[in-house]
Every structure is written in C-alpha cells, then in structure tokens.
Design an enzyme around this catalytic site. Structure first.
Site, PDB file in Angstrom:
ATOM      1  N   GLY A 167     -10.295   1.468  -1.650  1.00 17.84           N
ATOM      2  CA  GLY A 167      -9.513   2.648  -1.301  1.00 17.84           C
ATOM      3  C   GLY A 167      -8.941   3.277  -2.558  1.00 17.84           C
ATOM      4  O   GLY A 167      -8.702   2.575  -3.553  1.00 17.84           O
ATOM      5  N   GLN A 206      -3.538   8.543  -7.586  1.00 19.78           N
ATOM      6  CA  GLN A 206      -4.040   7.553  -8.537  1.00 19.78           C
ATOM      7  C   GLN A 206      -4.998   8.160  -9.567  1.00 19.78           C
ATOM      8  O   GLN A 206      -5.316   7.523 -10.565  1.00 19.78           O
ATOM      9  CB  GLN A 206      -4.754   6.412  -7.804  1.00 19.78           C
ATOM     10  CG  GLN A 206      -3.816   5.564  -6.957  1.00 19.78           C
ATOM     11  CD  GLN A 206      -4.565   4.427  -6.295  1.00 19.78           C
ATOM     12  OE1 GLN A 206      -5.166   4.613  -5.246  1.00 19.78           O
ATOM     13  NE2 GLN A 206      -4.563   3.262  -6.907  1.00 19.78           N
ATOM     14  N   CYS A 240      -3.848  -3.670  -6.123  1.00 24.92           N
ATOM     15  CA  CYS A 240      -3.879  -2.210  -6.255  1.00 24.92           C
ATOM     16  C   CYS A 240      -4.569  -1.857  -7.570  1.00 24.92           C
ATOM     17  O   CYS A 240      -4.274  -2.464  -8.600  1.00 24.92           O
ATOM     18  CB  CYS A 240      -2.456  -1.665  -6.261  1.00 24.92           C
ATOM     19  SG  CYS A 240      -2.371   0.116  -6.504  1.00 24.92           S
ATOM     20  N   LEU A 241      -5.454  -0.870  -7.523  1.00 22.93           N
ATOM     21  CA  LEU A 241      -6.154  -0.464  -8.743  1.00 22.93           C
ATOM     22  C   LEU A 241      -5.186   0.076  -9.795  1.00 22.93           C
ATOM     23  O   LEU A 241      -5.501   0.087 -10.982  1.00 22.93           O
ATOM     24  CB  LEU A 241      -7.214   0.597  -8.430  1.00 22.93           C
ATOM     25  CG  LEU A 241      -8.395   0.121  -7.567  1.00 22.93           C
ATOM     26  CD1 LEU A 241      -9.284   1.299  -7.191  1.00 22.93           C
ATOM     27  CD2 LEU A 241      -9.209  -0.944  -8.285  1.00 22.93           C
ATOM     28  N   HIS A 265      -1.390   0.912   2.691  1.00 19.38           N
ATOM     29  CA  HIS A 265      -1.309   0.892   1.227  1.00 19.38           C
ATOM     30  C   HIS A 265      -1.601   2.287   0.648  1.00 19.38           C
ATOM     31  O   HIS A 265      -0.854   2.789  -0.194  1.00 19.38           O
ATOM     32  CB  HIS A 265      -2.303  -0.153   0.689  1.00 19.38           C
ATOM     33  CG  HIS A 265      -2.356  -0.252  -0.794  1.00 19.38           C
ATOM     34  ND1 HIS A 265      -1.875  -1.343  -1.481  1.00 19.38           N
ATOM     35  CD2 HIS A 265      -2.810   0.604  -1.737  1.00 19.38           C
ATOM     36  CE1 HIS A 265      -2.045  -1.146  -2.773  1.00 19.38           C
ATOM     37  NE2 HIS A 265      -2.613   0.032  -2.962  1.00 19.38           N
ATOM     38  N   GLU A 266      -2.687   2.904   1.109  1.00 20.20           N
ATOM     39  CA  GLU A 266      -3.065   4.221   0.577  1.00 20.20           C
ATOM     40  C   GLU A 266      -2.038   5.280   0.991  1.00 20.20           C
ATOM     41  O   GLU A 266      -1.701   6.168   0.213  1.00 20.20           O
ATOM     42  CB  GLU A 266      -4.469   4.625   1.031  1.00 20.20           C
ATOM     43  CG  GLU A 266      -5.584   3.666   0.615  1.00 20.20           C
ATOM     44  CD  GLU A 266      -5.578   3.319  -0.857  1.00 20.20           C
ATOM     45  OE1 GLU A 266      -5.156   4.145  -1.685  1.00 20.20           O
ATOM     46  OE2 GLU A 266      -5.996   2.188  -1.186  1.00 20.20           O
ATOM     47  N   HIS A 299       0.826   5.414  -1.322  1.00 17.44           N
ATOM     48  CA  HIS A 299       0.578   6.130  -2.578  1.00 17.44           C
ATOM     49  C   HIS A 299       0.935   7.618  -2.440  1.00 17.44           C
ATOM     50  O   HIS A 299       1.392   8.238  -3.394  1.00 17.44           O
ATOM     51  CB  HIS A 299      -0.896   6.024  -2.987  1.00 17.44           C
ATOM     52  CG  HIS A 299      -1.232   4.770  -3.729  1.00 17.44           C
ATOM     53  ND1 HIS A 299      -0.634   4.418  -4.911  1.00 17.44           N
ATOM     54  CD2 HIS A 299      -2.138   3.790  -3.467  1.00 17.44           C
ATOM     55  CE1 HIS A 299      -1.147   3.266  -5.347  1.00 17.44           C
ATOM     56  NE2 HIS A 299      -2.058   2.857  -4.487  1.00 17.44           N
TER      57      HIS A 299
END
Ligand code: NI
Length: 179
Positions: free
Chosen positions: A46, A51, A88-89, A130-131, A134
């Site tokens: 995702g 991001q 998380c990226l 999670h997304e 963001h």
C-alpha cells in the site's frame, strides 16, 4: 528506477492532512500509475499520496488479488480488535505488533468516480486503516505503546544522527541581484 522517492519519517509532509480530490484529470491518473510503480518497486502492499509528497486524499494498494486505488476514502465503522505486526515504507526496516480494530467498513471512489464500498478485515482491514491514517498526517508510530514508542524514537534518533551531512543550502541572497 521508481518514479518517486518515498518520503520517510522526519519529512514534514507526512504530518500534514491531505486535501480532498475534486477532479480526476490526466495528472492524477499519471500520479496513480507512478504510485503503483513506486509501491511495487519498494516493494510494499500500500502507498498513500503523502508518502510521495503529494497532499491528496488517495492511496493505492495491492494485496495480491488485484490492484486498487481509493480516492477520498472515509472510514464509516470499525469493529473488533486484531494484533498484527505492522510496518510502513516511510519508517523503513522497522515493525511493531500493533492492536487496531479488525473489521473496517470504508467507502471511497475509483478513478472513474464510481463509489467503492468495502467491508474488510485482518490484513486488508489493517492496510486500509494504515493508509487512511497517512491521509490525516498520522504514522503507525502514533499507535505504539509507551515502551515501543521509546524504543522506536531511540532508533529513529540514532538513524537521523547517522545520516551523512547533506550539502548545505546556498546562502540566501539579500537584496536585489544586479545581474
Ligand atoms: Ni505507511
């Protein structure tokens, strides 16, 4: 090479609330394509627009069945609890066991303006929460317990100190340039 460099912890863009999307144009479609490429290259499942430094309310995802994009998502309801090791990226190389609601009902739009209505749980439920975070300028660090948070902050501080010095910005020019 991925079209975007993924922003990491410390970048102020990750703390800002993203703006509603009012219009799907070619630039937005290109953004989504580039976000998919960046996500697959990472690799991740995702990726939210902030991001990659874009303050828009959308994210892309691929849980292995088919890729999806959600524009202006809204979480209608959550239910239950699920403990899952989450990463998380934007906080690369780290993950924590985090408790969040298990089931999520969320609605949003695809790029053609069709309403998407999803009820998901476990991994998909976690991914969407999670997304969605963001888009509100929140990272998974906000869901850590006190001990996890202390450890995380130490690691992230040490990392920041280990970063090579960036080239200093050129001095600000004062007054008018005569050239
Ligand atoms: Ni993330």
């Amino acid at each position: 090479m991925a079209p975007y460099q993924i922003r990491v912890f410390g970048d102020p863009v990750l703390k800002q609330v993203a703006k509603e999307i009012t219009n799907v144009d070619d630039a937005l479609v290109r953004l989504v394509d580039d976000m998919f490429e960046t996500m697959y290259d990472a690799p991740g499942i995702g990726l939210a627009a902030p991001q990659v430094g874009v303050q828009k309310r959308l994210f892309v995802y691929d849980l292995g069945d088919e890729p999806g994009v959600l524009v202006n998502p809204v979480i209608k309801e959550t239910d239950g609890e699920w403990l899952y090791e989450e990463g998380c990226l934007s906080v690369p190389g780290l993950s924590w066991e985090i408790l969040r609601p298990n089931r999520v009902h969320l609605v949003g739009y695809d790029l053609d303006g069709n309403e998407i209505d999803l009820e998901v749980d476990e991994l998909a439920g976690r991914l969407f929460q999670h997304e969605f975070d963001h888009l509100d300028g929140k990272l998974l660090l906000e869901h850590l317990d006190e001990d996890q948070r202390r450890d995380a902050m130490k690691i992230l501080r040490d990392r920041a100190m280990a970063m090579p010095d960036v080239e200093p910005a050129p001095p600000k020019r004062r007054g008018l340039s005569l050239r």
